[in-house]
Design a protein around this motif. Structure first.
Motif, PDB file in Angstrom:
ATOM      1  N   LYS A  57       0.843  -1.202   0.000  1.00 20.32           N
ATOM      2  CA  LYS A  57       0.000   0.000   0.000  1.00 20.32           C
ATOM      3  C   LYS A  57       0.880   1.255   0.000  1.00 20.32           C
ATOM      4  O   LYS A  57       0.560   2.241  -0.655  1.00 20.32           O
ATOM      5  CB  LYS A  57      -0.911  -0.010   1.223  1.00 20.32           C
ATOM      6  N   LEU A  58       1.990   1.182   0.696  1.00 19.36           N
ATOM      7  CA  LEU A  58       2.881   2.331   0.825  1.00 19.36           C
ATOM      8  C   LEU A  58       3.646   2.622  -0.461  1.00 19.36           C
ATOM      9  O   LEU A  58       3.704   3.766  -0.903  1.00 19.36           O
ATOM     10  CB  LEU A  58       3.864   2.081   1.973  1.00 19.36           C
ATOM     11  N   VAL A  59       4.214   1.601  -1.104  1.00 15.36           N
ATOM     12  CA  VAL A  59       5.085   1.852  -2.257  1.00 15.36           C
ATOM     13  C   VAL A  59       4.547   1.362  -3.593  1.00 15.36           C
ATOM     14  O   VAL A  59       5.007   1.807  -4.636  1.00 15.36           O
ATOM     15  CB  VAL A  59       6.501   1.267  -2.047  1.00 15.36           C
ATOM     16  N   GLY A  60       3.622   0.431  -3.595  1.00 13.03           N
ATOM     17  CA  GLY A  60       3.082  -0.080  -4.847  1.00 13.03           C
ATOM     18  C   GLY A  60       3.892  -1.249  -5.388  1.00 13.03           C
ATOM     19  O   GLY A  60       5.044  -1.452  -5.032  1.00 13.03           O
ATOM     20  N   ARG A  61       3.265  -2.001  -6.264  1.00  9.00           N
ATOM     21  CA  ARG A  61       3.850  -3.246  -6.783  1.00  9.00           C
ATOM     22  C   ARG A  61       5.136  -2.996  -7.572  1.00  9.00           C
ATOM     23  O   ARG A  61       6.161  -3.615  -7.310  1.00  9.00           O
ATOM     24  CB  ARG A  61       2.829  -3.957  -7.655  1.00  9.00           C
ATOM     25  N   GLN A  62       5.080  -2.120  -8.571  1.00  8.02           N
ATOM     26  CA  GLN A  62       6.258  -1.908  -9.415  1.00  8.02           C
ATOM     27  C   GLN A  62       7.408  -1.301  -8.626  1.00  8.02           C
ATOM     28  O   GLN A  62       8.562  -1.685  -8.796  1.00  8.02           O
ATOM     29  CB  GLN A  62       5.910  -1.024 -10.618  1.00  8.02           C
ATOM     30  N   ASN A  63       7.109  -0.358  -7.752  1.00  5.60           N
ATOM     31  CA  ASN A  63       8.161   0.248  -6.938  1.00  5.60           C
ATOM     32  C   ASN A  63       8.779  -0.770  -5.979  1.00  5.60           C
ATOM     33  O   ASN A  63       9.991  -0.736  -5.744  1.00  5.60           O
ATOM     34  CB  ASN A  63       7.619   1.440  -6.156  1.00  5.60           C
ATOM     35  N   MET A  64       7.962  -1.664  -5.447  1.00 15.50           N
ATOM     36  CA  MET A  64       8.485  -2.703  -4.566  1.00 15.50           C
ATOM     37  C   MET A  64       9.454  -3.593  -5.339  1.00 15.50           C
ATOM     38  O   MET A  64      10.523  -3.944  -4.839  1.00 15.50           O
ATOM     39  CB  MET A  64       7.356  -3.527  -3.968  1.00 15.50           C
TER      40      MET A  64
END
Length: 104
Positions: A57-64
């Motif tokens: 929720k904090l960073v998102g899938r692609q950013n993770m």
């Protein structure tokens, strides 16, 4: 009783002075990707402190996927956590669809 994300971040940063703690917590909530790219140790703390769904929720899938590098994963402890995030990165890369859409 469920603890809110800002409270968890403040608890995670317990060793910082209160004014720095709240400032860093605000930066994380405002632009987490930039903060984690510039401070790997802080990202490792977050990986060790927050639950998976809170991180997503904090960073998102692609950013993770971009943040979970081999170097970062190797610094996690215990070994089970390294295994968890290695598998998570593998699954994220497998199920992430390119921005242009699926090729047919």
């Amino acid at each position: 009783m469920q603890i809110e994300l800002p409270d968890k971040l403040n608890a995670m940063l317990w060793d910082l002075p209160v004014n720095k703690r709240s400032g860093l917590s605000d930066k994380i909530l405002t632009d987490p990707v930039q903060v984690f790219h510039s401070d790997e140790q802080l990202f490792i703390r977050v990986l060790n402190s927050l639950k998976w769904y809170e991180l997503m929720k904090l960073v998102g899938r692609q950013n993770m996927l971009d943040l979970l590098t081999d170097s970062t994963i190797k610094k996690l402890y215990p070994v089970q956590r390294r295994t968890f995030y290695t598998n998570a990165r593998r699954l994220l890369s497998k199920y992430t669809v390119p921005a242009a859409g699926q090729s047919t």
